[in-house]
Design an enzyme around this catalytic site. Structure first.
Site, short mmCIF file in Angstrom:
data_model
loop_
_atom_site.label_atom_id
_atom_site.label_comp_id
_atom_site.label_asym_id
_atom_site.label_seq_id
_atom_site.Cartn_x
_atom_site.Cartn_y
_atom_site.Cartn_z
N ASP A 98 1.43 -1.17 0.55
CA ASP A 98 -0.09 0.43 -0.22
C ASP A 98 0.41 0.86 0.40
O ASP A 98 2.32 1.22 0.50
CB ASP A 98 -1.18 -0.18 1.27
CG ASP A 98 -1.80 -1.13 1.49
OD1 ASP A 98 -2.05 -2.01 0.50
OD2 ASP A 98 -2.95 -1.69 2.12
N LYS A 99 0.19 2.22 -0.80
CA LYS A 99 1.09 3.70 -0.28
C LYS A 99 1.72 3.35 0.81
O LYS A 99 2.82 4.68 0.82
CB LYS A 99 0.17 4.57 -1.06
CG LYS A 99 0.52 6.01 -0.80
CD LYS A 99 -0.72 7.23 -0.98
CE LYS A 99 -0.02 8.32 -1.01
NZ LYS A 99 -0.89 9.99 -1.15
#
Length: 306
Positions: free
Chosen positions: A137-138
């Site tokens: 994820d970011k």
């Protein structure tokens, strides 16, 4: 296929193709109309026409095919490269960096940086994800393996499918977990009430298994190491929230009073795999980011002050 969601937040009754164009500026109107005609766009779960007039709170879901070419440019973004040879790259991704471009986000990603650093990347995952074998994820930091050619990509992907890749994550979670080890076996699917998030559900879900070990207990938190048996979207974040120990700093599944400056405190710490060419096992480890260490020091001080 990549899913992209738009929730209509105005009452102007724009045509469907126009509201998509306003939100996804890197797609042409011709491309959008073609996607609508092919049934790749739905509104509130139903396929409709480009001329459909949108209403407030309509939920638009767009399926982006891997070969839908976005206008991606190489960018001179610093990369922390842990290892590199003619077949693979292992990078240590910072929090805040998205792994690959998607409609609406075509700059500042790991792929943009990789294209500047390396001209030869595998193309198996499509034109928008060159070299990308797996994602985090970011706001999750840590190790990722990148394939420079298709043969390397196939080898690494197969290792992921057979669960032979070593992947260990460290997370800081709310609550003091009383037991040393745990196993969460709960299926994960898209949240029907919020298409941007995942949840534990029996409807349209996939099997998901997370193993964890408690490394350290603090006054009101625990640091854990997680080992995934499956690789579902947001898996650790969803599972830990599900059992009542959400990841600290998680803006989607965490607690409202958290510090969200760095996103969730989740770090891909260890990565091991068999090299596609040499067939030798390789293992890499990444230090926790400074902000993560600072938080742990803060928690240690709270224990001393008791």
């Amino acid at each position: 296929m990549e899913k992209y969601n738009i929730i209509v937040d105005n009452e102007d009754n724009f045509r469907l193709d126009k509201i998509i164009a306003l939100n996804m500026k890197d797609l042409s109107r011709t491309m959008i109309q073609e996607m609508i005609n092919r049934g790749l766009v739905s509104v509130n779960g139903k396929i409709t026409k480009a001329s459909y007039k949108t209403k407030l709170n309509d939920q638009i879901e767009i399926m982006i095919e891997d070969n839908t070419e976005l206008d991606i440019e190489p960018e001179n973004i610093p990369l922390k490269i842990v290892y590199e040879d003619k077949d693979i790259i292992v990078v240590d991704k910072p929090t805040g960096m998205i792994v690959h471009p998607s409609p609406g986000i075509i700059k500042g990603t790991l792929v943009n940086a990789l294209l500047y650093h390396c001209k030869d990347l595998s193309g198996i995952n499509g034109v928008n994800r060159p070299g990308i074998v797996h994602r985090i994820d970011k706001e999750t930091s840590g190790l990722l393996m990148i394939a420079k050619n298709d043969a390397a990509h196939r080898s690494l992907s197969n290792q992921l499918k057979t669960h032979s890749v070593t992947r260990r994550y460290v997370a800081l979670v709310h609550g003091v977990i009383p037991h040393v080890q745990g196993k969460i076996d709960a299926p994960i699917g898209r949240n029907p009430n919020d298409r941007q998030s995942m949840t534990v559900t029996r409807t349209n879900s996939k099997n998901a298994v997370t193993n964890f070990t408690v490394i350290k207990r603090y006054k009101n938190m625990s640091m854990i190491e997680c080992r995934l048996e499956t690789g579902r979207t947001h898996q650790i974040r969803v599972h830990m929230s599900y059992i009542g120990y959400p990841v600290y700093g998680d803006p989607k599944y965490g607690r409202r009073k958290d510090d969200f400056s760095y996103g969730q405190f989740l770090h891909a710490k260890k990565l091991g795999f068999i090299h596609p060419t040499t067939r030798k096992y390789m293992e890499f480890e990444s230090e926790l980011p400074d902000y993560f260490k600072d938080k742990l020091n803060e928690l240690e001080e709270e224990i001393k002050d008791e």
